[in-house]
Design an enzyme around this catalytic site. Sequence first.
Site, PDB file in Angstrom:
ATOM      1  N   ASP A 119       0.603  -5.118 -13.204  1.00 21.50           N
ATOM      2  CA  ASP A 119      -0.554  -5.320 -12.336  1.00 21.50           C
ATOM      3  C   ASP A 119      -1.780  -4.978 -13.167  1.00 21.50           C
ATOM      4  OD1 ASP A 119       0.800  -6.074 -10.005  1.00 21.50           O
ATOM      5  OD2 ASP A 119       1.201  -3.996  -9.472  1.00 21.50           O
ATOM      6  N   ASP A 137       2.192 -11.675  -0.103  1.00 27.78           N
ATOM      7  CA  ASP A 137       2.016 -10.263   0.236  1.00 27.78           C
ATOM      8  C   ASP A 137       2.053 -10.176   1.755  1.00 27.78           C
ATOM      9  OD1 ASP A 137       1.593  -9.741  -2.467  1.00 27.78           O
ATOM     10  OD2 ASP A 137      -0.583  -9.904  -2.299  1.00 27.78           O
TER      11      ASP A 137
END
Length: 250
Positions: free
Chosen positions: A11, A130
């Site tokens: 990330d 998500d």
Amino acid sequence: MLAKRIIPCLDIKDGTTVKGVHFVDFRDAGDPVELGSRYSEEGADELVFLDITASYEGRKTFVDLVKRVAAAINIPFTVGGGVNEIADVERLLNAGADKVSINSSALRRPQLISEIAQNFGSQVCVVAIDAKEEDDSWICYLNGGRIRTDKDLFSWAKEAQELGAGEILFTSMSHDGVKQGYPNKALANLSSSLSIPIIASGGAGEMSHFKDAFTLGMADAALAASVFHFGEIKIGDLKSYLKKEGIIIR
């Protein structure tokens, strides 16, 4: 049965690797080029690179950083963040990505999935979702978990498959960073209703969680970040454990 895949995830925020909990409270996890190189050497099956603030900040992914990571690894490489049009996909593939991950842009304009599949093949298009568990349903979010949509995880995943997605990368915002295991019930639901591979993300804390994602959740791949970044689980040890547990692993 196809061999299961172990996928570390980088990330990226402001050019460095970070890890948060429930998509907030980020801490530094190291240099992405060094981490990518290490995972490639340790036997990871693939590497995912997500520029997690690109969509929110309305900018493109850091292409020069993608090039540097790509040059340091010899495993399939998926890159996401700020991909809104075919030109973005081309740029990332030219920088060394093998696949691109789209999330917010696909929710806003689902046709992008078909455009990528038609231009580069379905195998290049990973649709990342998500989602957060709310009451008895799973709701999709965009812009790195900042904006709630009215889309349901399962119907959106099905639509993405029909539009040409090659894989679904499902991250549970409810499980992200808490290390209590993957959302296996939701994963099993996805796996049984779709014909494309499902990558589980969010919740890895120990080796048994990966086994459960593959057996209970029927996932095709398991993605994790902090357990790898901070040395809590070594990829070689994880693969040995999974083989002993009878799971076919690459």
